[in-house]
Design a protein around this motif. Sequence first.
Motif, PDB file in Angstrom:
ATOM      1  N   MET A   4      24.444  58.111 -30.812  1.00  9.37           N
ATOM      2  CA  MET A   4      25.224  59.266 -30.604  1.00  9.37           C
ATOM      3  C   MET A   4      26.174  59.275 -29.506  1.00  9.37           C
ATOM      4  O   MET A   4      27.377  59.687 -29.375  1.00  9.37           O
ATOM      5  CB  MET A   4      24.184  60.513 -30.163  1.00  9.37           C
ATOM      6  CG  MET A   4      24.897  61.825 -30.373  1.00  9.37           C
ATOM      7  SD  MET A   4      25.469  62.493 -31.865  1.00  9.37           S
ATOM      8  CE  MET A   4      26.704  63.496 -31.180  1.00  9.37           C
ATOM      9  N   ILE A   5      25.681  58.787 -28.133  1.00 12.50           N
ATOM     10  CA  ILE A   5      26.601  58.740 -27.086  1.00 12.50           C
ATOM     11  C   ILE A   5      27.585  57.545 -27.357  1.00 12.50           C
ATOM     12  O   ILE A   5      28.770  57.776 -26.749  1.00 12.50           O
ATOM     13  CB  ILE A   5      25.727  58.371 -25.769  1.00 12.50           C
ATOM     14  CG1 ILE A   5      26.583  58.615 -24.602  1.00 12.50           C
ATOM     15  CG2 ILE A   5      25.032  56.993 -25.826  1.00 12.50           C
ATOM     16  CD1 ILE A   5      26.731  59.797 -24.139  1.00 12.50           C
ATOM     17  N   GLU A   6      27.381  56.550 -28.054  1.00 13.55           N
ATOM     18  CA  GLU A   6      28.303  55.727 -28.398  1.00 13.55           C
ATOM     19  C   GLU A   6      29.492  56.223 -29.279  1.00 13.55           C
ATOM     20  O   GLU A   6      30.589  55.825 -28.936  1.00 13.55           O
ATOM     21  CB  GLU A   6      27.653  54.569 -29.296  1.00 13.55           C
ATOM     22  CG  GLU A   6      28.672  53.279 -29.566  1.00 13.55           C
ATOM     23  CD  GLU A   6      27.815  52.139 -30.188  1.00 13.55           C
ATOM     24  OE1 GLU A   6      26.536  51.995 -29.797  1.00 13.55           O
ATOM     25  OE2 GLU A   6      28.406  51.347 -30.786  1.00 13.55           O
ATOM     26  N   ILE A   7      29.106  57.104 -30.157  1.00 14.91           N
ATOM     27  CA  ILE A   7      30.191  57.593 -31.119  1.00 14.91           C
ATOM     28  C   ILE A   7      31.204  58.517 -30.026  1.00 14.91           C
ATOM     29  O   ILE A   7      32.264  58.548 -30.320  1.00 14.91           O
ATOM     30  CB  ILE A   7      29.590  58.754 -32.179  1.00 14.91           C
ATOM     31  CG1 ILE A   7      28.727  57.772 -33.151  1.00 14.91           C
ATOM     32  CG2 ILE A   7      30.550  59.387 -32.630  1.00 14.91           C
ATOM     33  CD1 ILE A   7      28.036  58.492 -34.233  1.00 14.91           C
ATOM     34  N   ILE A   8      30.456  59.050 -29.138  1.00 15.13           N
ATOM     35  CA  ILE A   8      31.446  59.911 -28.164  1.00 15.13           C
ATOM     36  C   ILE A   8      32.250  59.210 -27.293  1.00 15.13           C
ATOM     37  O   ILE A   8      33.496  59.413 -27.289  1.00 15.13           O
ATOM     38  CB  ILE A   8      30.446  60.850 -27.456  1.00 15.13           C
ATOM     39  CG1 ILE A   8      29.839  61.927 -28.085  1.00 15.13           C
ATOM     40  CG2 ILE A   8      31.238  61.576 -26.353  1.00 15.13           C
ATOM     41  CD1 ILE A   8      28.619  62.709 -27.410  1.00 15.13           C
TER      42      ILE A   8
END
Lengths: 138, 99
Positions: free
Chosen positions: A1-5
């Motif tokens: 998730m944080i990677e997508i952001i």
Amino acid sequence: MIEIIIVSIATLLLIGGAFFTAIAAIGVIRLPDTYTRLHAASKSSTLGVGMTLLGVFTYFAYFHAEIDSQLLLAIIFLFVSSPVGAHMIARSAFHSDVEPYKLTILNELKRDETGSEIETEESVRLKIERSKDKELDD
Amino acid sequence: MIGFLNIIVIICIIVFALSMLGMVYRVIKGPTLHDRVITLDAFGVTLMGMMSLVSIVLDTTYLLSVIMLIGMIGFIGTVGFAKFLEKGVIIENDRDNNS
């Protein structure tokens, strides 16, 4: 998730930077005289490259876990030095008698330095009409 | 995700390269010397962005100090050229003499 952001933020910054740099190049090619070209070359390219460097900083901060202070320093240096260089070039172009574009209607630096011809609204409006006539003649 | 970012970086490199080509056109054609100096300044700034994108493609942080150097040298070159074109001297020893 944080990677997508993180990837989304970096992508937006990179695409914005490329967009503004392309705008700068188009302005440098298409605009009519030295002063307007200076406007495109100094402001737009500074913003574009600043955004690109910020995107690269985000990439290295997440994927390499490396806060690179040189990049931040380069961004600050770019934003400080670019207006100074643009101002000096514009001054030097004015004092070397580089002619502005023929539709330029108000030259405040020339008025201040020679002290002649105080411009009122009336005279500016006359000048605009005259230059429009000249444009139509051409 | 990283493959997606690589595609974006390559697209950005292509856009930067085309921008630099356009600026080279103005450097060759430019009517006055001031146009050429302005465009070379913008060229150097664009080269900084290009270098940072190349450092993503090569996946290394060693190139990032080069960015800072290019920025400094470009700024000093622009200021030196501006003073030379205006007065003919770069370093004025006698600043009170307004000739």
